[in-house]
Write an enzyme that holds these catalytic residues in place. Structure first.
Site, PDB file in Angstrom:
ATOM      1  N   CYS A 272       9.021   9.956  -5.173  1.00 56.30           N
ATOM      2  CA  CYS A 272       8.386  10.289  -3.970  1.00 56.30           C
ATOM      3  C   CYS A 272       9.709  11.208  -3.124  1.00 56.30           C
ATOM      4  O   CYS A 272       9.456  12.573  -3.273  1.00 56.30           O
ATOM      5  CB  CYS A 272       8.367   9.539  -3.151  1.00 56.30           C
ATOM      6  SG  CYS A 272       8.743   8.246  -3.136  1.00 56.30           S
TER       7      CYS A 272
ATOM      8  N   HIS B  69       9.599  11.351   4.084  1.00 52.07           N
ATOM      9  CA  HIS B  69      10.926  11.257   4.144  1.00 52.07           C
ATOM     10  C   HIS B  69      11.506  12.607   4.292  1.00 52.07           C
ATOM     11  O   HIS B  69      11.393  13.485   4.390  1.00 52.07           O
ATOM     12  CB  HIS B  69      10.688  11.333   2.118  1.00 52.07           C
ATOM     13  CG  HIS B  69      10.553  10.058   1.612  1.00 52.07           C
ATOM     14  ND1 HIS B  69      10.269   8.480   2.485  1.00 52.07           N
ATOM     15  CD2 HIS B  69      10.569   9.307   0.591  1.00 52.07           C
ATOM     16  CE1 HIS B  69      10.144   7.615   1.593  1.00 52.07           C
ATOM     17  NE2 HIS B  69      10.098   8.281   0.477  1.00 52.07           N
TER      18      HIS B  69
HETATM   19  P1  NAP Z   1       0.934  -0.516  -1.419  1.00 45.99           P
HETATM   20  O1  NAP Z   1       0.997  -0.079  -0.009  1.00 45.99           O
HETATM   21  O2  NAP Z   1       1.370  -1.882  -1.314  1.00 45.99           O
HETATM   22  O3  NAP Z   1      -0.768  -0.472  -2.110  1.00 45.99           O
HETATM   23  C1  NAP Z   1      -0.076  -1.351  -3.637  1.00 45.99           C
HETATM   24  C2  NAP Z   1      -2.066  -1.011  -4.024  1.00 45.99           C
HETATM   25  O4  NAP Z   1      -2.023  -1.850  -5.359  1.00 45.99           O
HETATM   26  C3  NAP Z   1      -3.319  -2.031  -3.706  1.00 45.99           C
HETATM   27  O5  NAP Z   1      -4.382  -1.351  -3.150  1.00 45.99           O
HETATM   28  C4  NAP Z   1      -3.679  -3.562  -4.202  1.00 45.99           C
HETATM   29  O6  NAP Z   1      -4.767  -3.558  -3.793  1.00 45.99           O
HETATM   30  C5  NAP Z   1      -3.426  -2.431  -5.266  1.00 45.99           C
HETATM   31  N1  NAP Z   1      -2.545  -4.209  -6.354  1.00 45.99           N
HETATM   32  C6  NAP Z   1      -1.842  -4.705  -5.835  1.00 45.99           C
HETATM   33  N2  NAP Z   1      -1.416  -5.956  -6.899  1.00 45.99           N
HETATM   34  C7  NAP Z   1      -3.364  -5.766  -7.185  1.00 45.99           C
HETATM   35  C8  NAP Z   1      -3.542  -6.612  -8.755  1.00 45.99           C
HETATM   36  N3  NAP Z   1      -3.116  -7.672  -9.208  1.00 45.99           N
HETATM   37  N4  NAP Z   1      -5.244  -5.627  -8.967  1.00 45.99           N
HETATM   38  C9  NAP Z   1      -5.259  -4.872  -8.120  1.00 45.99           C
HETATM   39  N5  NAP Z   1      -5.167  -4.235  -7.513  1.00 45.99           N
HETATM   40  C10 NAP Z   1      -3.658  -4.859  -7.450  1.00 45.99           C
HETATM   41  O7  NAP Z   1       1.218   0.610  -2.143  1.00 45.99           O
HETATM   42  P2  NAP Z   1       1.919   2.036  -1.780  1.00 45.99           P
HETATM   43  O8  NAP Z   1       2.420   2.359  -1.384  1.00 45.99           O
HETATM   44  O9  NAP Z   1       0.200   2.942  -2.272  1.00 45.99           O
HETATM   45  O10 NAP Z   1       1.834   2.550  -3.158  1.00 45.99           O
HETATM   46  C11 NAP Z   1       1.441   2.109  -4.765  1.00 45.99           C
HETATM   47  C12 NAP Z   1       2.490   3.138  -6.238  1.00 45.99           C
HETATM   48  O11 NAP Z   1       2.834   4.327  -5.789  1.00 45.99           O
HETATM   49  C13 NAP Z   1       3.539   2.132  -6.364  1.00 45.99           C
HETATM   50  O12 NAP Z   1       4.426   2.081  -7.788  1.00 45.99           O
HETATM   51  C14 NAP Z   1       4.819   2.897  -5.693  1.00 45.99           C
HETATM   52  O13 NAP Z   1       6.206   2.871  -6.517  1.00 45.99           O
HETATM   53  C15 NAP Z   1       4.384   4.519  -5.775  1.00 45.99           C
HETATM   54  N6  NAP Z   1       4.160   5.514  -5.253  1.00 45.99           N
HETATM   55  C16 NAP Z   1       4.272   5.288  -3.418  1.00 45.99           C
HETATM   56  C17 NAP Z   1       4.497   6.166  -2.653  1.00 45.99           C
HETATM   57  C18 NAP Z   1       4.808   5.206  -1.294  1.00 45.99           C
HETATM   58  O14 NAP Z   1       5.493   6.890  -0.616  1.00 45.99           O
HETATM   59  N7  NAP Z   1       3.883   4.522  -0.150  1.00 45.99           N
HETATM   60  C19 NAP Z   1       5.408   6.816  -2.950  1.00 45.99           C
HETATM   61  C20 NAP Z   1       4.862   6.961  -4.679  1.00 45.99           C
HETATM   62  C21 NAP Z   1       5.270   6.303  -5.561  1.00 45.99           C
HETATM   63  P3  NAP Z   1      -5.412  -4.802  -2.592  1.00 45.99           P
HETATM   64  O15 NAP Z   1      -5.364  -4.188  -1.366  1.00 45.99           O
HETATM   65  O16 NAP Z   1      -5.943  -5.441  -2.853  1.00 45.99           O
HETATM   66  O17 NAP Z   1      -4.289  -5.658  -2.703  1.00 45.99           O
END
Ligand code: NAP
Length: 339
Positions: A130, A243
């Site tokens: 991001c 950001h």
């Molecule tokens: P998040 O809010 O922590 O969400 C993680 C998601 O993954 C939740 O739906 C979670 O489900 C699921 N998950 C985790 N462990 C799992 C498992 N064992 N089996 C199935 N589902 C599972 O994270 P996020 O910020 O959305 O980020 C997600 C991805 O996008 C990451 O790779 C991150 O690096 C990337 N990303 C994030 C951003 C940002 O600004 N946040 C920006 C760019 C890229 P549960 O709710 O059931 O735990």
């Protein structure tokens, strides 16, 4: 009738996954069916799409039968674990994690910069980090006009970059502080409220963090500029969403501030907001929830007169830095018949 597609969101309950679902609806993506996948913690949770309630299902190896496109947003280890099953089901995976970004066989795409790289996919297209996306959307027109030789990026990253739990931790710290209670620290290395933390991701041997090296390596790959000199310092700040980044660039050809403003005023995905005398400049509070990257405070770098420029950008890293960028990639795939 136009073709419609079965889409699965892996990580549908996360900060990015939730926004992906709303962006599919907002942009009228041609959806036939949607499968929402998450961990056992979320089985049975409900999300709303086009006024209808959809239940979250458990992610399993069998989740991808009949799915055309997987928008993966459950972290790198989950993407690596399930990629074989996704490809075996003949689905395309657009992956938000770092799992495949630097793989030579996998295109890393920002639609405003290198949409043509989608054509090289072999079933996986990676969505960049991001901080990288927010920095480079406004750099592309400058690079095309004057070739960026060197870039120094200093980020001011929101709590939501650490996912839904990161955002919740900062909100809880604010509530606990107001109630005179002790603050809980779990997601970040230190208390984030009233603080800035110069530590995002793990430290590498060269003293930079992994996040900082993502900005360096991913920018070179997306811009097809392996020779570009880049350094980055990534800082977490107590902002909920969006950001911001201070960017210094040195170009091969000289560009005046006015020329840069003119270029950026018509650049796709960019909003020029540069009128400091009237207190107009990008800020994360106002970039939140918006699609474009906002750019302002454009001035000559007085430490590098002639070919140096300083800029300030803010962008919603959950939208343009992740969910929106992934859906835009999916739109290119459909438009160019790449699936
Ligand atoms: P998040 O809010 O922590 O969400 C993680 C998601 O993954 C939740 O739906 C979670 O489900 C699921 N998950 C985790 N462990 C799992 C498992 N064992 N089996 C199935 N589902 C599972 O994270 P996020 O910020 O959305 O980020 C997600 C991805 O996008 C990451 O790779 C991150 O690096 C990337 N990303 C994030 C951003 C940002 O600004 N946040 C920006 C760019 C890229 P549960 O709710 O059931 O735990």
């Amino acid at each position: 009738m136009a073709k419609e597609y079965n889409v699965a969101i892996m990580g549908a309950t996360g900060a990015v996954g939730e926004v992906m679902l709303s962006i599919l609806e907002e942009r009228k993506f041609p959806v036939k069916g949607i499968t929402l996948l998450a961990s056992e913690r979320s089985i049975g949770k409900e999300k709303v799409y086009k006024g209808k309630k959809l239940k979250v299902e458990l992610l399993t190896r069998d989740s991808f039968k009949g799915v055309d496109i997987v928008l993966a947003s459950a972290g790198a280890s989950i993407s690596k674990e399930f990629v074989k099953d996704i490809l075996a089901a003949n689905a395309l995976i657009i992956d938000n994690s770092s799992a495949f970004r630097m793989d030579k066989e996998v295109p890393l795409v920002v639609p405003e910069i290198n949409p043509e790289d989608c054509r090289l996919h072999k079933g996986i297209i990676a969505n960049p980090n991001c901080t990288t996306i927010i920095a480079i959307v406004p750099m592309k027109p400058i690079h095309d006009a004057a070739k960026i030789k060197r870039m120094v990026v200093s980020s001011y990253q929101a709590a939501s970059g650490a996912g839904a739990k990161g955002m919740a931790e900062l909100e809880q710290q604010a509530r606990d502080w107001a109630a005179n209670k002790p603050l809980k620290v779990e997601k970040f290395a230190y208390q984030l409220l009233w603080n800035v933390i110069p530590h995002k991701d793990v430290f590498m041997e060269n003293g930079y963090t992994k996040e900082e090296m993502k900005v360096v390596n991913e920018t070179r790959k997306i811009m097809h500029a392996p020779e570009m000199q880049i350094a980055s310092t990534c800082i977490r700040v107590p902002v909920l969403r969006a950001h911001s980044e201070s960017i210094m660039i040195e170009t091969e050809k000289k560009l005046s501030v006015d020329e840069v403003k003119k270029l950026l005023s018509k650049a796709p995905g960019v909003t020029l907001e540069d009128d400091p005398a009237n207190k107009k400049y990008p800020m994360p509070l106002f970039a939140s929830g918006k699609d474009n990257v906002f750019v302002g405070r454009i001035r000559e770098d007085i430490s590098c007169p002639g070919n140096g420029l300083n800029l300030w950008v803010s962008g919603d890293q959950i939208r343009k830095g992740a969910a929106l960028n992934a859906v835009q990639i999916a739109e290119i795939v459909l438009k160019e018949n790449l699936k």
